[in-house]
Design a protein around this motif. Structure first.
Motif, PDB file in Angstrom:
ATOM      1  N   ARG A  57      -0.553  19.374  -8.119  1.00 30.22           N
ATOM      2  CA  ARG A  57      -1.482  18.296  -8.430  1.00 30.22           C
ATOM      3  C   ARG A  57      -2.799  18.425  -7.673  1.00 30.22           C
ATOM      4  N   TYR A  58      -3.864  17.971  -8.320  1.00 28.99           N
ATOM      5  CA  TYR A  58      -5.154  17.869  -7.653  1.00 28.99           C
ATOM      6  C   TYR A  58      -5.130  16.631  -6.767  1.00 28.99           C
ATOM      7  N   LEU A  59      -5.570  16.796  -5.547  1.00 32.70           N
ATOM      8  CA  LEU A  59      -5.527  15.702  -4.570  1.00 32.70           C
ATOM      9  C   LEU A  59      -6.894  15.603  -3.885  1.00 32.70           C
ATOM     10  N   ASP A  60      -7.338  14.389  -3.639  1.00 32.86           N
ATOM     11  CA  ASP A  60      -8.705  14.153  -3.161  1.00 32.86           C
ATOM     12  C   ASP A  60      -8.712  12.905  -2.285  1.00 32.86           C
ATOM     13  N   PHE A  61      -9.277  13.025  -1.090  1.00 33.59           N
ATOM     14  CA  PHE A  61      -9.276  11.842  -0.213  1.00 33.59           C
ATOM     15  C   PHE A  61     -10.382  11.881   0.828  1.00 33.59           C
ATOM     16  N   ASP A  62     -10.596  10.728   1.419  1.00 35.80           N
ATOM     17  CA  ASP A  62     -11.490  10.632   2.565  1.00 35.80           C
ATOM     18  C   ASP A  62     -10.708  10.027   3.725  1.00 35.80           C
ATOM     19  N   ALA A  63     -11.123  10.324   4.930  1.00 33.98           N
ATOM     20  CA  ALA A  63     -10.430   9.864   6.134  1.00 33.98           C
ATOM     21  C   ALA A  63     -11.366   8.960   6.929  1.00 33.98           C
ATOM     22  N   LYS A  64     -10.832   7.840   7.404  1.00 32.08           N
ATOM     23  CA  LYS A  64     -11.652   6.850   8.109  1.00 32.08           C
ATOM     24  C   LYS A  64     -10.919   6.331   9.326  1.00 32.08           C
ATOM     25  N   GLU A  65     -11.660   6.147  10.395  1.00 28.22           N
ATOM     26  CA  GLU A  65     -11.103   5.521  11.592  1.00 28.22           C
ATOM     27  C   GLU A  65     -11.808   4.192  11.834  1.00 28.22           C
ATOM     28  N   THR A  66     -11.044   3.217  12.304  1.00 27.79           N
ATOM     29  CA  THR A  66     -11.688   1.967  12.717  1.00 27.79           C
ATOM     30  C   THR A  66     -11.076   1.477  14.025  1.00 27.79           C
TER      31      THR A  66
ATOM     32  N   THR B  61      -7.776  -6.063  13.087  1.00 27.50           N
ATOM     33  CA  THR B  61      -7.272  -7.031  12.104  1.00 27.50           C
ATOM     34  C   THR B  61      -7.675  -6.701  10.676  1.00 27.50           C
ATOM     35  N   SER B  62      -8.637  -5.794  10.501  1.00 26.60           N
ATOM     36  CA  SER B  62      -9.039  -5.431   9.136  1.00 26.60           C
ATOM     37  C   SER B  62      -9.773  -4.099   9.136  1.00 26.60           C
ATOM     38  N   PHE B  63      -9.903  -3.536   7.931  1.00 30.49           N
ATOM     39  CA  PHE B  63     -10.676  -2.310   7.760  1.00 30.49           C
ATOM     40  C   PHE B  63     -12.007  -2.693   7.117  1.00 30.49           C
ATOM     41  N   PRO B  64     -13.110  -2.600   7.862  1.00 26.20           N
ATOM     42  CA  PRO B  64     -14.420  -3.029   7.336  1.00 26.20           C
ATOM     43  C   PRO B  64     -14.910  -2.080   6.236  1.00 26.20           C
ATOM     44  N   LEU B  65     -15.352  -2.652   5.127  1.00 21.01           N
ATOM     45  CA  LEU B  65     -15.825  -1.834   4.008  1.00 21.01           C
ATOM     46  C   LEU B  65     -17.152  -1.146   4.301  1.00 21.01           C
ATOM     47  N   SER B  66     -17.767  -1.497   5.415  1.00 20.65           N
ATOM     48  CA  SER B  66     -19.001  -0.798   5.815  1.00 20.65           C
ATOM     49  C   SER B  66     -18.716   0.666   6.156  1.00 20.65           C
ATOM     50  N   ASN B  67     -17.440   1.009   6.327  1.00 19.65           N
ATOM     51  CA  ASN B  67     -17.061   2.412   6.557  1.00 19.65           C
ATOM     52  C   ASN B  67     -17.066   3.239   5.278  1.00 19.65           C
TER      53      ASN B  67
ATOM     54  N   TYR C 103     -11.127  -4.096  -3.635  1.00 22.48           N
ATOM     55  CA  TYR C 103     -11.838  -4.838  -2.585  1.00 22.48           C
ATOM     56  C   TYR C 103     -13.338  -4.542  -2.635  1.00 22.48           C
ATOM     57  N   TRP C 104     -13.671  -3.282  -2.899  1.00 21.17           N
ATOM     58  CA  TRP C 104     -15.080  -2.879  -2.953  1.00 21.17           C
ATOM     59  C   TRP C 104     -15.813  -3.624  -4.065  1.00 21.17           C
ATOM     60  N   LYS C 105     -15.180  -3.692  -5.236  1.00 24.21           N
ATOM     61  CA  LYS C 105     -15.830  -4.327  -6.391  1.00 24.21           C
ATOM     62  C   LYS C 105     -16.000  -5.836  -6.194  1.00 24.21           C
ATOM     63  N   ASN C 106     -15.131  -6.434  -5.366  1.00 26.58           N
ATOM     64  CA  ASN C 106     -15.220  -7.881  -5.126  1.00 26.58           C
ATOM     65  C   ASN C 106     -15.923  -8.223  -3.821  1.00 26.58           C
ATOM     66  N   ARG C 107     -16.566  -7.240  -3.201  1.00 24.35           N
ATOM     67  CA  ARG C 107     -17.071  -7.460  -1.848  1.00 24.35           C
ATOM     68  C   ARG C 107     -18.256  -8.408  -1.790  1.00 24.35           C
ATOM     69  N   GLN C 108     -18.927  -8.601  -2.935  1.00 25.01           N
ATOM     70  CA  GLN C 108     -20.039  -9.551  -2.924  1.00 25.01           C
ATOM     71  C   GLN C 108     -19.509 -10.981  -2.814  1.00 25.01           C
ATOM     72  N   GLU C 109     -18.494 -11.300  -3.644  1.00 18.27           N
ATOM     73  CA  GLU C 109     -17.947 -12.668  -3.678  1.00 18.27           C
ATOM     74  C   GLU C 109     -17.005 -12.927  -2.499  1.00 18.27           C
ATOM     75  N   ASN C 110     -16.213 -11.887  -2.165  1.00 21.98           N
ATOM     76  CA  ASN C 110     -15.154 -12.089  -1.178  1.00 21.98           C
ATOM     77  C   ASN C 110     -15.472 -11.447   0.158  1.00 21.98           C
ATOM     78  N   ARG C 111     -14.477 -11.262   0.920  1.00 25.16           N
ATOM     79  CA  ARG C 111     -14.623 -10.698   2.250  1.00 25.16           C
ATOM     80  C   ARG C 111     -15.070  -9.230   2.193  1.00 25.16           C
ATOM     81  N   LYS C 112     -15.690  -8.792   3.235  1.00 26.09           N
ATOM     82  CA  LYS C 112     -16.233  -7.432   3.289  1.00 26.09           C
ATOM     83  C   LYS C 112     -15.322  -6.486   4.070  1.00 26.09           C
ATOM     84  N   SER C 113     -14.037  -6.821   4.052  1.00 33.29           N
ATOM     85  CA  SER C 113     -13.080  -5.940   4.730  1.00 33.29           C
ATOM     86  C   SER C 113     -11.703  -6.107   4.090  1.00 33.29           C
TER      87      SER C 113
END
Lengths: 199, 199
Positions: free
Chosen positions: B94-103, B107-113, B155-165
């Motif tokens: 299978r083709y596999l694709d990802f990004d790695a993030k540290e925070t 209590t949450s993963f901020p979408l600013s990452n 979460y990204w698509k709803n980040r304007q209306e909802n929480r940013k993390s």
């Protein structure tokens, strides 16, 4: 002039680096193979058919300056040897991986254009179930072929005893000719369709 | 200090660039997430299980010097914005694709990452039938999760209306915890096996 790494290994400029330096355009509507592949990949991406990219040239960064009010500037860096091929991505749900090569030779494709790490990588991709191939252009003939990696791997492994190139006739016979198109100008996924049909 | 591109877009140093600058090690046996992923990828490659690589940082080369008897030296270059994620490859055919993030957040993963182009790319990979995910490490908790891209995309698509993390609890519930291993220290393909089993 041959550029060498500190370890004495000759430096092989990557295509993208070469393109930074002006050079005569070769064949196929005056565009380089790399330019045509990049345009094709962009076309396929925008039309939702595939997601295939050229990997950036690997660079070892030694020094970066941060001038005020402008972009970070890399002031010392060196080319590194890639460990993979230049292109990979997904098409028809499959992992696909390839390298692109141009030759001005008309009667054969010289194996001096190929590197051990590219052979090893494409061999491994094939073993893992991916589509693994080369795209080879004979610039003077203005013909571009998709060649399954197995053909080149066989020639590569026998290169000590036998000839150090793949005859043009063999590539015509075993390869898939990529027709010239309008949009994209190099519709190489048509050739990949044929490769999938064979497998 | 915020570094900006000439067009005013802020410069986001890639992980590999950050690693050129000394920084305190975070969590998980004192190794950075990137280092652990690179080691895991090398282990999987050497053992013939997968062929997954981190892409080089894209660089725009402006000037190269060719000193006699030494390596070509890049004397002016700039960071470019990537259009894809950092990692891709093949596993289980299978083709596999990802990004790695540290925070460092507990209590949450901020979408600013996360960046728009990463979301767009992973969304497209999923649509084309690839495995598409994030690997997220909570450094202070010393926990690393594999998260299917669909959760972050929602979460990204709803980040304007909802929480940013994305709440930590949501990641625990929806994600797959990557256990600590000996060789490799971060056996993330075990979590990919679970992802495949769900799909």
């Amino acid at each position: 002039m041959t550029i060498k790494y500190p370890n004495g290994q000759p430096f092989e400029p990557s295509r993208s680096t070469k393109n930074d330096i002006k050079r005569p355009n070769q064949g196929h509507r005056g565009m380089s193979l790399e330019s045509e592949l990049n345009q094709a990949n962009q076309f396929y991406l925008q039309n939702g058919l595939a997601n295939i990219h050229k990997k950036p040239t690997p660079i070892q960064i030694v020094n970066v300056e941060y001038p005020k009010r402008s972009a970070a500037k890399i002031t010392e860096a060196y080319f590194r040897q890639a460990s993979t091929t230049d292109y990979n991505g997904i098409y028809q749900g499959r992992y696909l991986d390839f390298d692109a090569k141009e030759t001005a030779n008309q009667t054969s494709f010289p194996l001096s254009n190929v590197h051990q790490h590219q052979i090893d990588h494409l061999d491994d991709i094939k073993r893992l179930g991916g589509l693994s191939f080369f795209i080879i252009r004979f610039t003077k003939r203005n013909e571009t072929y998709l060649i399954d990696s197995s053909l080149l791997i066989t020639y590569w492994k026998n290169r000590q005893e036998n000839r150090k190139s793949v005859p043009y006739t063999e590539i015509v016979e075993q390869g898939i000719l990529i027709p010239t198109g309008l949009r994209p100008s190099l519709p190489y996924l048509n050739a990949v369709d044929q490769l999938i049909a064979i497998h």
